[in-house]
Design an enzyme around this catalytic site. Structure first.
Site, mmCIF file in Angstrom:
data_model
loop_
_atom_site.group_PDB
_atom_site.id
_atom_site.type_symbol
_atom_site.label_atom_id
_atom_site.label_comp_id
_atom_site.label_asym_id
_atom_site.label_seq_id
_atom_site.Cartn_x
_atom_site.Cartn_y
_atom_site.Cartn_z
ATOM 1 N N CYS A 14 14.166 24.790 -38.906
ATOM 2 C CA CYS A 14 15.131 24.101 -39.755
ATOM 3 C C CYS A 14 14.982 22.592 -39.549
ATOM 4 C CB CYS A 14 16.554 24.527 -39.404
ATOM 5 S SG CYS A 14 16.896 26.285 -39.634
ATOM 6 N N ASP A 15 15.609 21.852 -40.423
ATOM 7 C CA ASP A 15 15.593 20.393 -40.306
ATOM 8 C C ASP A 15 16.950 19.838 -40.687
ATOM 9 O OD1 ASP A 15 12.548 19.545 -39.933
ATOM 10 O OD2 ASP A 15 12.603 21.194 -41.365
#
Length: 423
Positions: free
Chosen positions: A11-12
């Site tokens: 994820c970011d």
């Protein structure tokens, strides 16, 4: 631990604070990268009072409920109680990331990182207070449990990006231990790795003593959390996340001083960097962008896709108001005690958790693949709808148009319009 991986699954989370933002706003963004077929729903829960002694049922365990919880809007895997990202009516946003450290992952059931995220939003009226909620619950109940809807074991520790109108906090955990870094200006992003090094603003009181007792740190010199707690042989997911972290940092820095909601959306849609992920096993299953004006008299605006792949989805605005229309078409079916998540042993079967928008979006994606010209027309129309919403929101925040009683219907109206176009 994870087995072999074929791509940089992670994820970011992103934040831009003035002077990184073009306007006097804090801008939050997150892509949630999850198992490819997992459904992510967007759910709203109003503020509530709870009787003394109430018990709260989280994904796996029960904990004491507090007397008052804030209103929250969450983008969450439909099978769990917690959320990947969300916001509350106090102007707090949180996103989380998976991470592995030298501390062993608890094989037993405790609070998921996603549960801690939701609890922070329900109970914290600032980013710091939400962080305090999470660290206190971490100490009391620990973190752990199966993190995907599958009988094959998959658990991890968590990092969090917590944001409000004035500041951001990066919170990184290792079991019940934790460290936090305060961010007050500019741009910052996190991914599936430890990013706090020596710039430590707060920490667990026993953090350094544990590190020294375990032989991970000799007690000499400046304490570097990332160096001390990163495993000597990190899982492939953490190693591959480095390129995404660097790519995200580069994209943010390219726009440093000019970040807007549109810029944040473009970063989340960026496929060459891997931030918008689409691999065989994992993909971006939900995305969120939030505008938090520094001026407390102005409303915060939160945008959600409620569908996978932001490069083929549109962001729809949500505002906390006194009268919010429930958007059941982005809420998944409920299965009660027969849900495979609740039956022991867990995850022995799967159920169809797709909500109406998810199903309609699947049809549209099929159209884009089989009839690209028709699919492109649909997508261009919807992107124009997104652009119009952004323009109107911007005009409202700039005082060019007045707030309307219809703001509570905005998310509902956009979802309804999107489904009609897909049909």
């Amino acid at each position: 631990m994870e087995g072999p991986l074929t791509g940089p699954r992670s994820c970011d989370c992103f934040v831009s604070l003035p002077p990184g933002s073009k306007h006097d706003q804090v801008i939050f963004g997150k892509n949630s990268d999850r198992p490819r077929d997992e459904v992510q729903e967007v759910t709203y829960y109003p503020a509530a009072n709870h009787p003394p002694g109430s018990v709260l049922e989280c994904t796996y365990i029960q904990i004491p409920q507090v007397e008052r919880t804030h209103a929250v809007v969450l983008s969450k895997p439909a099978w769990m109680w917690g959320a990947e990202m969300g916001a509350n009516d106090q102007g707090v946003c949180i996103g989380n990331e998976a991470v592995w450290t030298k501390e062993e992952v608890n094989p037993g059931e405790a609070l998921l990182g996603m549960d801690l995220l939701r609890l922070g939003l329900e109970r914290g009226d600032t980013a710091w207070n939400a962080l305090s909620v999470i660290t206190e619950l971490l100490q009391q109940h620990g973190q752990g449990g199966q993190c995907r809807e599958d009988p094959k074991p998959f658990s991890y520790h968590n990092t969090f990006l917590l944001v409000d109108r004035s500041e951001a906090w990066v919170l990184e955990t290792a079991g019940r231990l934790w460290v936090a870094q305060k961010v007050t200006e500019g741009v910052k992003n996190i991914s599936n790795q430890l990013t706090v090094s020596t710039e430590i603003s707060a920490e667990h009181p026993e953090l350094r003593a544990v590190a020294q007792a375990q032989g991970w740190w000799d007690g000499q010199g400046i304490f570097n959390f990332g160096q001390v707690f990163t495993p000597e042989q990190p899982p492939a997911r953490m190693e591959l996340a480095k390129q995404r972290y660097r790519g995200g940092t580069e994209l943010l820095q390219q726009h440093d001083g000019s970040v807007t909601a549109e810029v944040m959306m473009s970063i989340l849609r960026d496929k060459p960097s891997g931030i918008c992920m689409d691999s065989e096993g994992f993909r971006t299953t939900g995305s969120m962008v939030s505008l938090l004006p520094r001026d407390p008299s102005l409303p915060c605006v939160h945008f959600f896709t409620a569908t996978p792949d932001p490069s083929r989805s549109i962001f729809k605005p949500f505002l906390f108001t006194d009268c919010i229309t429930p958007v059941l078409r982005v809420v998944s079916p409920q299965f009660g005690p027969d849900d495979p998540v609740r039956k022991q042993p867990r995850f022995q079967s799967k159920v169809d958790r797709r909500h109406d928008l998810y199903k309609a979006h699947q049809v549209a994606l099929h159209t884009m693949e089989t009839n690209p010209d028709e699919g492109l027309v649909i997508y261009e129309i919807l992107r124009e709808l997104e652009s119009q919403c952004l323009s109107e929101i911007s005009a409202m925040l700039n005082g060019e148009i007045t707030e309307s009683d219809e703001l509570g219907d905005l998310f509902f109206d956009c979802v309804d319009t999107e489904i009609k176009f897909y049909q």
